[in-house]
Enzyme design. Structure first.
Site, short mmCIF file in Angstrom:
data_model
loop_
_atom_site.label_atom_id
_atom_site.label_comp_id
_atom_site.label_asym_id
_atom_site.label_seq_id
_atom_site.Cartn_x
_atom_site.Cartn_y
_atom_site.Cartn_z
N GLY A 233 0.77 -1.23 0.00
CA GLY A 233 0.00 0.00 0.00
C GLY A 233 0.80 1.28 0.00
N PRO A 268 4.96 -5.07 -0.84
CA PRO A 268 5.01 -3.89 -1.72
C PRO A 268 4.91 -4.28 -3.18
CG PRO A 268 7.22 -4.47 -0.99
CD PRO A 268 6.27 -5.38 -0.25
N GLY A 269 4.23 -3.47 -3.95
CA GLY A 269 4.14 -3.68 -5.39
C GLY A 269 4.45 -2.39 -6.11
N ARG A 270 3.47 -1.47 -6.10
CA ARG A 270 3.63 -0.18 -6.77
C ARG A 270 4.91 0.54 -6.35
NH1 ARG A 270 -0.87 3.11 -8.09
NH2 ARG A 270 -2.06 1.85 -6.61
N ARG A 306 -5.24 3.48 -15.81
CA ARG A 306 -5.40 4.24 -14.56
C ARG A 306 -6.08 5.60 -14.72
NH1 ARG A 306 -1.80 5.99 -11.76
NH2 ARG A 306 -2.69 5.52 -9.71
N TYR A 310 -9.29 5.46 -12.56
CA TYR A 310 -9.13 6.09 -11.26
C TYR A 310 -9.03 7.61 -11.32
CZ TYR A 310 -7.42 1.38 -9.99
OH TYR A 310 -7.27 0.02 -9.79
N CYS A 336 -12.34 4.04 -29.37
CA CYS A 336 -13.66 4.63 -29.62
C CYS A 336 -14.46 4.72 -28.32
CB CYS A 336 -14.41 3.81 -30.66
SG CYS A 336 -15.89 4.62 -31.29
N GLU A 337 -13.96 5.54 -27.39
CA GLU A 337 -14.60 5.80 -26.10
C GLU A 337 -14.24 7.22 -25.68
OE1 GLU A 337 -16.48 3.92 -24.06
OE2 GLU A 337 -16.25 1.91 -24.92
N TYR A 364 0.61 -1.28 -12.66
CA TYR A 364 -0.80 -1.24 -13.09
C TYR A 364 -0.96 -0.56 -14.44
CZ TYR A 364 -1.16 -2.54 -8.23
OH TYR A 364 -0.99 -3.19 -7.03
#
Length: 408
Positions: A233, A268-270, A306, A310, A336-337, A364
């Site tokens: 986190g 830990p990742g990010r 992301r 987010y 196309c969005e 991510y």
């Protein structure tokens, strides 16, 4: 990646020329430096640092972290297969996630993983039944939801009562008591993870304090634990966030764990890979709209989800020397969005053909990439000093269609 025009000693323009765009680029030295921060901060506790595979699951990245001594935090059987293929140690791998299938549990048990982070009573029962069928004892840790507000984006907050993760704090004692009655389980620890992208780390300390109250209550019932897992986190700086004070966090954890015979685990990742990676993209068009300007690039929301998912911020730099005037524009992709954007209302100087660097895209980004609009996922490159290696080939349309069947 302190030089915006280079990754370590390799110009971004040279990488784009050789490998094309969109292109994910990772700095091996930045990965090692991020891990070293954890190792130095928590040196007195000698934790098992389990890299969160979901942040970026490329085999070369997993192999490098394994070589540096990391364990792994996985959330699927597929991620375990990646860890094993990359040379990771199943005995240093913990299996998290709320929906572990029968096949995944069997696969993990047969490969002797370190432990399951169990998230429900139903999962306890399932793991016990499967372990019995394999004549094995399953090591388990219960993921407890401490009901601590991480003050992060609601999609990546995981420690509140309303979240799907973990066992409710008030139900924890009963859950551990149930686990003691299941003969094919071995209770090894306790786990929590309250959310992602935390730059104020005080909620992590609050969660630990609440967890240690449970540890003491369990000890009173003769349930002794071997480890405590504080999850991950810890955030990174994308824009103007405060730099997380990892040393102060480690000091507080060390004080709270003083005198306790609990091995510390972290996930830990990010914070290990996020700022070590960037996404290169080429400007296709500059479009002047009636109300807005648009910089249309060859990367899109399928390459970096992301911002759309987010409303996340990623800094964007033009790697090309330019004399073009600055203007305010949305940086958007070809999908196309209307939600396909990489940045909103940015002041930028760019023209068609320029190479842009989207920073802090190590976590991510590639791991959440998709083939929406039949778009091929980009290549990935790992840089170390003057060397660079292709670690994922660019997909082709035949790759995408190979598994489909046109049936009439």
């Amino acid at each position: 990646m302190t030089d915006s025009l280079k990754c370590e000693q390799v110009p971004y323009s040279a990488l784009a020329t050789e490998y094309g765009t969109p292109l994910y680029v990772y700095s091996q030295q930045a990965m090692a430096a991020a891990l070293n921060q954890y190792q130095q901060a928590f040196a007195s506790l000698q934790p098992l640092i389990c890299y969160a595979v979901k942040a970026n699951s490329n085999l070369s990245i997993l192999r490098y972290f394994a070589q540096l001594g990391c364990g792994f935090d996985i959330v699927s059987g597929g991620e375990l297969q990646r860890v094993l293929l990359a040379g990771g140690d199943a005995g240093k791998t913990i299996f998290s996630g709320v929906g572990k299938s029968k096949a995944e549990i069997e696969f993990a048990l047969n490969n002797n993983i370190r432990c399951f982070n169990v998230e429900s009573l139903a999962e306890l029962e399932r793991i016990n039944t499967i372990a019995a069928s394999l004549d094995k004892i399953a090591p388990i840790s219960l993921r407890i939801n401490p009901d601590v507000n991480a003050h992060t984006h609601p999609y990546i907050s995981t420690g509140l009562k309303a979240n799907k993760f973990g066992i409710a704090y008030q139900d924890a004692l009963a859950a551990y008591q149930l686990a003691t009655t299941l003969p094919h389980l071995k209770i090894t620890g306790i786990d929590c993870h309250i959310g992602s992208q935390l730059t104020d780390l005080s909620p992590l300390i609050e969660a630990l304090e609440r967890m240690l109250l449970l540890v003491d209550k369990l000890a009173e019932q003769n349930i002794e634990l071997e480890h405590i897992d504080l999850g991950g986190g810890v955030g990174i700086v994308y824009q103007n966030e405060n730099v997380p004070d990892l040393a102060a966090y480690a000091t507080a954890v060390s004080q709270l764990l003083s005198g306790r015979k609990l091995q510390l685990m972290l996930e830990p990742g990010r914070s290990l890979i996020g700022n070590a990676g960037g996404l290169l993209t080429t400007v296709e068009y500059i479009k002047q709209g009636e109300e807005k300007n648009f910089v249309i690039v060859d990367a899109a929301m399928n390459d970096l989800m992301r911002p759309s998912l987010y409303q996340a911020y990623h800094n964007i730099l033009n790697t090309c020397p330019t004399t073009a005037d600055e203007f305010v524009a949305d940086v958007v992709g070809p999908i196309c969005e209307t939600g396909d954007f990489l940045a909103k209302d940015r002041t930028i100087s760019a023209q068609a053909g320029d190479l842009l660097l989207i920073q802090s895209a190590g976590a991510y980004a590639s791991s959440m990439a998709s083939n929406y609009n039949t778009r091929c996922r980009g290549a990935e490159v790992l840089v170390n000093g003057t060397e660079h290696h292709l670690i994922r080939q660019r997909e082709t349309v035949p790759d995408l269609l190979a598994s489909e069947i046109a049936c009439l």
